[in-house]
Scaffold this motif. Structure first.
Motif, PDB file in Angstrom:
ATOM      1  N   LEU A 134     -26.710 -20.008  -2.981  1.00  0.00           N
ATOM      2  CA  LEU A 134     -27.016 -19.057  -1.950  1.00  0.00           C
ATOM      3  C   LEU A 134     -28.336 -19.784  -1.696  1.00  0.00           C
ATOM      4  O   LEU A 134     -29.360 -19.970  -2.318  1.00  0.00           O
ATOM      5  CB  LEU A 134     -27.223 -17.729  -2.634  1.00  0.00           C
ATOM      6  N   LYS A 135     -28.855 -19.888  -0.052  1.00  0.00           N
ATOM      7  CA  LYS A 135     -30.019 -20.091   0.249  1.00  0.00           C
ATOM      8  C   LYS A 135     -30.404 -19.299   1.508  1.00  0.00           C
ATOM      9  O   LYS A 135     -29.414 -18.774   2.294  1.00  0.00           O
ATOM     10  CB  LYS A 135     -30.156 -21.616   0.478  1.00  0.00           C
ATOM     11  N   GLY A 136     -31.569 -19.243   1.680  1.00  0.00           N
ATOM     12  CA  GLY A 136     -32.276 -18.493   2.834  1.00  0.00           C
ATOM     13  C   GLY A 136     -32.851 -17.152   2.715  1.00  0.00           C
ATOM     14  O   GLY A 136     -33.636 -17.172   1.585  1.00  0.00           O
ATOM     15  N   ARG A 137     -32.674 -16.215   3.326  1.00  0.00           N
ATOM     16  CA  ARG A 137     -33.461 -14.841   3.312  1.00  0.00           C
ATOM     17  C   ARG A 137     -32.579 -13.623   3.522  1.00  0.00           C
ATOM     18  O   ARG A 137     -31.474 -13.819   4.142  1.00  0.00           O
ATOM     19  CB  ARG A 137     -34.498 -14.600   4.183  1.00  0.00           C
ATOM     20  N   GLY A 138     -32.699 -12.627   2.282  1.00  0.00           N
ATOM     21  CA  GLY A 138     -31.704 -11.454   2.723  1.00  0.00           C
ATOM     22  C   GLY A 138     -31.118 -11.072   1.435  1.00  0.00           C
ATOM     23  O   GLY A 138     -31.748 -11.326   0.375  1.00  0.00           O
ATOM     24  N   ARG A 139     -29.997 -10.351   1.560  1.00  0.00           N
ATOM     25  CA  ARG A 139     -29.368  -9.600   0.338  1.00  0.00           C
ATOM     26  C   ARG A 139     -27.862 -10.342   0.288  1.00  0.00           C
ATOM     27  O   ARG A 139     -27.304 -10.356   1.454  1.00  0.00           O
ATOM     28  CB  ARG A 139     -29.420  -8.132   0.802  1.00  0.00           C
ATOM     29  N   ALA A 140     -27.656 -10.641  -0.814  1.00  0.00           N
ATOM     30  CA  ALA A 140     -26.187 -10.983  -1.145  1.00  0.00           C
ATOM     31  C   ALA A 140     -25.560 -10.303  -2.234  1.00  0.00           C
ATOM     32  O   ALA A 140     -26.126  -9.922  -3.180  1.00  0.00           O
ATOM     33  CB  ALA A 140     -26.455 -12.549  -1.709  1.00  0.00           C
ATOM     34  N   LYS A 141     -24.535  -9.282  -1.572  1.00  0.00           N
ATOM     35  CA  LYS A 141     -23.935  -8.291  -2.524  1.00  0.00           C
ATOM     36  C   LYS A 141     -22.537  -8.566  -2.527  1.00  0.00           C
ATOM     37  O   LYS A 141     -21.892  -8.868  -1.546  1.00  0.00           O
ATOM     38  CB  LYS A 141     -24.179  -7.028  -1.998  1.00  0.00           C
ATOM     39  N   GLY A 142     -22.085  -8.728  -3.871  1.00  0.00           N
ATOM     40  CA  GLY A 142     -20.373  -8.867  -3.868  1.00  0.00           C
ATOM     41  C   GLY A 142     -20.014 -10.080  -3.596  1.00  0.00           C
ATOM     42  O   GLY A 142     -18.755 -10.460  -3.139  1.00  0.00           O
ATOM     43  N   ILE A 143     -20.895 -11.151  -3.248  1.00  0.00           N
ATOM     44  CA  ILE A 143     -20.267 -12.565  -2.983  1.00  0.00           C
ATOM     45  C   ILE A 143     -19.900 -13.443  -4.189  1.00  0.00           C
ATOM     46  O   ILE A 143     -20.333 -13.521  -5.127  1.00  0.00           O
ATOM     47  CB  ILE A 143     -21.292 -13.314  -2.200  1.00  0.00           C
ATOM     48  N   THR A 144     -18.692 -14.094  -3.910  1.00  0.00           N
ATOM     49  CA  THR A 144     -18.155 -14.916  -4.686  1.00  0.00           C
ATOM     50  C   THR A 144     -18.175 -16.341  -3.991  1.00  0.00           C
ATOM     51  O   THR A 144     -17.534 -16.527  -2.925  1.00  0.00           O
ATOM     52  CB  THR A 144     -16.852 -14.679  -5.177  1.00  0.00           C
ATOM     53  N   LEU A 145     -18.561 -17.528  -4.788  1.00  0.00           N
ATOM     54  CA  LEU A 145     -18.666 -18.591  -4.109  1.00  0.00           C
ATOM     55  C   LEU A 145     -18.092 -19.793  -4.935  1.00  0.00           C
ATOM     56  O   LEU A 145     -18.223 -19.750  -6.280  1.00  0.00           O
ATOM     57  CB  LEU A 145     -19.920 -19.005  -3.778  1.00  0.00           C
ATOM     58  N   ASP A 146     -17.149 -20.530  -4.528  1.00  0.00           N
ATOM     59  CA  ASP A 146     -16.497 -21.676  -5.429  1.00  0.00           C
ATOM     60  C   ASP A 146     -17.453 -22.841  -5.499  1.00  0.00           C
ATOM     61  O   ASP A 146     -18.577 -22.942  -4.670  1.00  0.00           O
ATOM     62  CB  ASP A 146     -15.224 -22.224  -4.724  1.00  0.00           C
ATOM     63  N   ASP A 171     -27.982 -10.124   5.910  1.00  0.00           N
ATOM     64  CA  ASP A 171     -26.824  -9.627   5.035  1.00  0.00           C
ATOM     65  C   ASP A 171     -26.056 -11.137   4.941  1.00  0.00           C
ATOM     66  O   ASP A 171     -25.442 -11.666   5.833  1.00  0.00           O
ATOM     67  CB  ASP A 171     -25.959  -8.723   5.742  1.00  0.00           C
ATOM     68  N   LEU A 172     -26.344 -11.800   3.876  1.00  0.00           N
ATOM     69  CA  LEU A 172     -25.781 -13.368   3.682  1.00  0.00           C
ATOM     70  C   LEU A 172     -24.122 -13.120   3.566  1.00  0.00           C
ATOM     71  O   LEU A 172     -23.374 -14.013   3.827  1.00  0.00           O
ATOM     72  CB  LEU A 172     -26.435 -13.743   2.357  1.00  0.00           C
ATOM     73  N   ALA A 173     -23.412 -12.012   3.462  1.00  0.00           N
ATOM     74  CA  ALA A 173     -22.035 -11.843   3.354  1.00  0.00           C
ATOM     75  C   ALA A 173     -21.545 -12.021   4.826  1.00  0.00           C
ATOM     76  O   ALA A 173     -20.342 -12.501   5.083  1.00  0.00           O
ATOM     77  CB  ALA A 173     -21.566 -10.565   2.633  1.00  0.00           C
ATOM     78  N   LEU A 174     -22.360 -11.825   5.947  1.00  0.00           N
ATOM     79  CA  LEU A 174     -22.001 -12.173   7.184  1.00  0.00           C
ATOM     80  C   LEU A 174     -21.986 -13.562   7.582  1.00  0.00           C
ATOM     81  O   LEU A 174     -21.577 -13.851   8.682  1.00  0.00           O
ATOM     82  CB  LEU A 174     -22.771 -11.266   8.094  1.00  0.00           C
ATOM     83  N   PHE A 175     -22.445 -14.466   6.687  1.00  0.00           N
ATOM     84  CA  PHE A 175     -22.703 -15.994   7.217  1.00  0.00           C
ATOM     85  C   PHE A 175     -21.295 -16.696   6.646  1.00  0.00           C
ATOM     86  O   PHE A 175     -20.885 -16.483   5.533  1.00  0.00           O
ATOM     87  CB  PHE A 175     -24.115 -16.487   6.688  1.00  0.00           C
ATOM     88  N   PRO A 176     -21.271 -17.841   7.309  1.00  0.00           N
ATOM     89  CA  PRO A 176     -20.137 -18.566   6.847  1.00  0.00           C
ATOM     90  C   PRO A 176     -20.136 -19.258   5.445  1.00  0.00           C
ATOM     91  O   PRO A 176     -21.365 -19.794   5.008  1.00  0.00           O
ATOM     92  CB  PRO A 176     -20.013 -19.507   7.999  1.00  0.00           C
ATOM     93  N   VAL A 177     -19.114 -19.671   4.670  1.00  0.00           N
ATOM     94  CA  VAL A 177     -18.961 -20.421   3.520  1.00  0.00           C
ATOM     95  C   VAL A 177     -19.076 -21.830   4.068  1.00  0.00           C
ATOM     96  O   VAL A 177     -17.894 -22.148   4.634  1.00  0.00           O
ATOM     97  CB  VAL A 177     -18.120 -19.962   2.713  1.00  0.00           C
ATOM     98  N   GLU A 178     -19.953 -22.519   3.665  1.00  0.00           N
ATOM     99  CA  GLU A 178     -19.960 -24.159   3.956  1.00  0.00           C
ATOM    100  C   GLU A 178     -19.844 -24.953   2.878  1.00  0.00           C
ATOM    101  O   GLU A 178     -20.272 -24.497   1.726  1.00  0.00           O
ATOM    102  CB  GLU A 178     -21.176 -24.492   4.862  1.00  0.00           C
TER     103      GLU A 178
END
Length: 214
Positions: A166-178, A188-195
């Motif tokens: 996770l990188k940048g600024r803001g709030r990350a809630k309930g995010i799961t990344l592979d 709201d980091l949940a609104l940004f794409p997974v890359e």
């Protein structure tokens, strides 16, 4: 006079549940760069080879807080498992520089941090969060109930084999990344794409694909 002052500081810290300064000075297993500014709970279970920079605070109290080996806690780092929460930290992790707070101080909070992880920036980690080996949080981020899959560390040449980021600024809630993935956002980091991490860190050239002259 020095002995009287040290005895006073030791008494105050012991009363509040922290290890005395004299205990930190005598610790042969870990390095406290400024033991007079470090506050370390008596209940915290700490391994060896760890480096604690000035103004680190570690609270356990009724909670469970374990720290492995060879971690680096830069100045301003705070760990809090004081209210029946739990924090488990593995080996060779970096907390900071800048203010990093790992807070399992609400009912049911449990934070697990594996090995070779970087938390760099102004980072708050809360709730039920699992950071597996090699994962990273970078920037100015509050992470709540997050799960980042494990992989190789940031030093591995193949970015898509590294732990999630996770990188940048803001709030990350309930995010799961592979493994090998990243969210880079602002807000709201949940609104940004997974890359794929290779979007930001190109993979090294495949030696097998290179045609040599002659």
């Amino acid at each position: 006079m020095h002995e009287d002052l040290l005895a006073h500081m030791d008494r105050i810290r012991s009363t509040l549940g922290y290890r005395p300064v004299s205990d930190l000075l005598a610790d042969a297993e870990n390095v406290f760069i400024d033991p007079f500014s470090a506050l370390v709970s008596r209940q915290a279970r700490i391994g060896s080879g760890n480096i604690f920079y000035p103004h680190v605070r570690i609270d356990a109290g009724a909670g469970v807080l374990t720290i492995g080996d060879r971690n680096r806690f830069f100045e301003g780092t705070r760990m809090d498992a004081a209210d029946d929460g739990s924090i488990e930290i593995g080996d060779e992790n970096e907390f900071g520089p800048h203010a990093v707070a790992v807070l399992a101080n609400t009912p049911g909070a449990a934070i697990s941090i594996g090995h070779r992880i970087r938390l760099r920036g102004r980072i708050d980690v809360l709730g039920t969060t699992r950071l597996e080996d090699g994962s990273q949080i970078l920037g100015d981020i509050t992470a709540v109930d997050v799960s980042l899959a494990g992989g190789d560390s940031y030093a591995d040449p193949d970015p898509d084999a590294r732990g999630a980021v996770l990188k940048g600024r803001g709030r990350a809630k309930g995010i799961t990344l592979d493994i090998g993935t990243v969210i880079n956002g602002d807000g709201d980091l949940a609104l940004f794409p997974v890359e794929a991490q290779s979007v930001y860190h190109p993979k090294p050239a495949d030696a097998a694909s290179v045609i040599l002259p002659g």
